[in-house]
Design an enzyme around this catalytic site. Sequence first.
Site, PDB file in Angstrom:
ATOM      1  N   ASN A   9       0.877  -1.174   0.000  1.00  0.00           N
ATOM      2  CA  ASN A   9       0.000   0.000   0.000  1.00  0.00           C
ATOM      3  C   ASN A   9       0.913   1.222   0.000  1.00  0.00           C
ATOM      4  O   ASN A   9       1.484   1.573   1.028  1.00  0.00           O
ATOM      5  CB  ASN A   9      -0.885  -0.037   1.258  1.00  0.00           C
ATOM      6  CG  ASN A   9      -1.747   1.198   1.402  1.00  0.00           C
ATOM      7  OD1 ASN A   9      -1.869   1.988   0.459  1.00  0.00           O
ATOM      8  ND2 ASN A   9      -2.345   1.369   2.577  1.00  0.00           N
ATOM      9  N   LYS A  11       0.208   4.271  -0.375  1.00  0.00           N
ATOM     10  CA  LYS A  11      -0.400   5.480   0.212  1.00  0.00           C
ATOM     11  C   LYS A  11      -0.126   6.704  -0.681  1.00  0.00           C
ATOM     12  O   LYS A  11      -0.025   6.546  -1.889  1.00  0.00           O
ATOM     13  CB  LYS A  11       0.089   5.682   1.650  1.00  0.00           C
ATOM     14  CG  LYS A  11      -0.094   4.414   2.493  1.00  0.00           C
ATOM     15  CD  LYS A  11       0.028   4.648   3.965  1.00  0.00           C
ATOM     16  CE  LYS A  11      -0.179   3.334   4.705  1.00  0.00           C
ATOM     17  NZ  LYS A  11      -0.205   3.498   6.163  1.00  0.00           N
ATOM     18  N   HIS A  94      -9.641   1.750   4.335  1.00  0.00           N
ATOM     19  CA  HIS A  94      -8.425   1.856   5.142  1.00  0.00           C
ATOM     20  C   HIS A  94      -8.696   2.803   6.311  1.00  0.00           C
ATOM     21  O   HIS A  94      -9.433   3.790   6.161  1.00  0.00           O
ATOM     22  CB  HIS A  94      -7.271   2.372   4.277  1.00  0.00           C
ATOM     23  CG  HIS A  94      -5.942   2.270   4.957  1.00  0.00           C
ATOM     24  ND1 HIS A  94      -5.540   3.193   5.896  1.00  0.00           N
ATOM     25  CD2 HIS A  94      -4.961   1.351   4.866  1.00  0.00           C
ATOM     26  CE1 HIS A  94      -4.340   2.850   6.348  1.00  0.00           C
ATOM     27  NE2 HIS A  94      -3.966   1.725   5.745  1.00  0.00           N
ATOM     28  N   GLU A  96      -7.041   5.136   7.501  1.00  0.00           N
ATOM     29  CA  GLU A  96      -6.727   6.537   7.203  1.00  0.00           C
ATOM     30  C   GLU A  96      -7.882   7.196   6.452  1.00  0.00           C
ATOM     31  O   GLU A  96      -8.169   8.378   6.654  1.00  0.00           O
ATOM     32  CB  GLU A  96      -5.415   6.619   6.406  1.00  0.00           C
ATOM     33  CG  GLU A  96      -4.216   6.307   7.301  1.00  0.00           C
ATOM     34  CD  GLU A  96      -3.031   5.687   6.581  1.00  0.00           C
ATOM     35  OE1 GLU A  96      -2.970   5.709   5.342  1.00  0.00           O
ATOM     36  OE2 GLU A  96      -2.151   5.151   7.290  1.00  0.00           O
ATOM     37  N   GLU A 166      -5.968  -4.489  10.310  1.00  0.00           N
ATOM     38  CA  GLU A 166      -4.903  -3.542  10.613  1.00  0.00           C
ATOM     39  C   GLU A 166      -5.214  -2.793  11.904  1.00  0.00           C
ATOM     40  O   GLU A 166      -6.011  -1.835  11.884  1.00  0.00           O
ATOM     41  CB  GLU A 166      -4.761  -2.525   9.472  1.00  0.00           C
ATOM     42  CG  GLU A 166      -4.391  -3.155   8.142  1.00  0.00           C
ATOM     43  CD  GLU A 166      -3.747  -2.141   7.211  1.00  0.00           C
ATOM     44  OE1 GLU A 166      -2.681  -2.459   6.668  1.00  0.00           O
ATOM     45  OE2 GLU A 166      -4.281  -1.027   7.045  1.00  0.00           O
ATOM     46  N   GLY A 172       2.162   2.331  10.729  1.00  0.00           N
ATOM     47  CA  GLY A 172       3.178   3.369  10.581  1.00  0.00           C
ATOM     48  C   GLY A 172       3.882   3.745  11.871  1.00  0.00           C
ATOM     49  O   GLY A 172       4.603   4.731  11.931  1.00  0.00           O
ATOM     50  N   SER A 212       2.865  -2.069  10.382  1.00  0.00           N
ATOM     51  CA  SER A 212       4.295  -2.213  10.652  1.00  0.00           C
ATOM     52  C   SER A 212       4.862  -3.587  10.299  1.00  0.00           C
ATOM     53  O   SER A 212       5.779  -4.080  10.958  1.00  0.00           O
ATOM     54  CB  SER A 212       4.609  -1.847  12.104  1.00  0.00           C
ATOM     55  OG  SER A 212       4.264  -0.487  12.345  1.00  0.00           O
TER      56      SER A 212
HETATM   57  P1  PGA Z   1       2.527   0.324   7.628  1.00  0.00           P
HETATM   58  O1  PGA Z   1       1.094   0.594   6.952  1.00  0.00           O
HETATM   59  O2  PGA Z   1       3.001  -1.003   7.089  1.00  0.00           O
HETATM   60  O3  PGA Z   1       3.384   1.473   7.192  1.00  0.00           O
HETATM   61  O4  PGA Z   1       2.304   0.269   9.092  1.00  0.00           O
HETATM   62  C1  PGA Z   1       0.202  -0.454   6.734  1.00  0.00           C
HETATM   63  C2  PGA Z   1      -1.068   0.081   6.124  1.00  0.00           C
HETATM   64  O5  PGA Z   1      -1.531   1.144   6.562  1.00  0.00           O
HETATM   65  O6  PGA Z   1      -1.640  -0.533   5.210  1.00  0.00           O
END
Ligand code: PGA
Length: 247
Positions: A9, A11, A94, A96, A166, A172, A212
């Site tokens: 992903n 982003k 997601h 976010e 998630e 992140g 992560s």
């Molecule tokens: P990350 O993000 O691996 O940077 O923690 C995962 C995601 O939000 O899909």
Amino acid sequence: MRKKIVAGNWKMNKTPTEAIALAEMLKPKMSTDNATVVFCVPYVDLVPVSEVIKGTDILLGAENLHFEDKGAYTGEISAPMLKDIGVKCVVIGHSERREYFAETDETVNKKVLKALEYELTPIMCCGESLSEREDGITIEKIRIQIKKGLKGLSSEQAKQVVIAYEPIWAIGTGKVATTEQAQEVCHAIRVVLGELFGDETAQEMSILYGGSVSAGNAAELFKMEDIDGGLVGGASLKEDFEVIVKA
Ligand code: PGA
């Protein structure tokens, strides 16, 4: 056998020029016998990245879509638009997008149905916040997200859906869920999928862990019974992604 999937992903990272360079760098490292690799990239990177991965087994993914086919929705992108340029998968709901763009379980559900109508594989995300985990309501939260997000789907449709668990506190942050925490929730997801669509369907659906995921922890996470791969943010933008795919 359930499909093993590793989806990057990206982003809101990488200009089209940078995206081409990243896809070129990763392309030769993505070969694997038993997993499907997906690059979920920003809208403007979809066409250039599709050119780079042409002829490989890597699938092209988007990070969002609108739930209508077309119309007066300034700035939005529809399922038929994605389909037309060769997109195969789409991340939906997601955390976010839920947090910053007011997405709800209801809009997530409409988007899942629309993706399926256009034969795009939805990667539907769910996950609890840190306070929800501390309050001991992780499983309740996840069950609601799954039930509402997949409302109205037939078992046949459900089989086309990929779930990504998630935990918001792990995205992140470098704070990865323990393998036991991740397995516990992914198992609970399979239980609710079984209640909704029958055990046979639930056993066929792929459930990914995200938050992560790194070269250092992927193998351990992916060994767990109910974890069928990963949705990977930060580490999908680096060479490390190879180690995760191989895991
Ligand atoms: P990350 O993000 O691996 O940077 O923690 C995962 C995601 O939000 O899909």
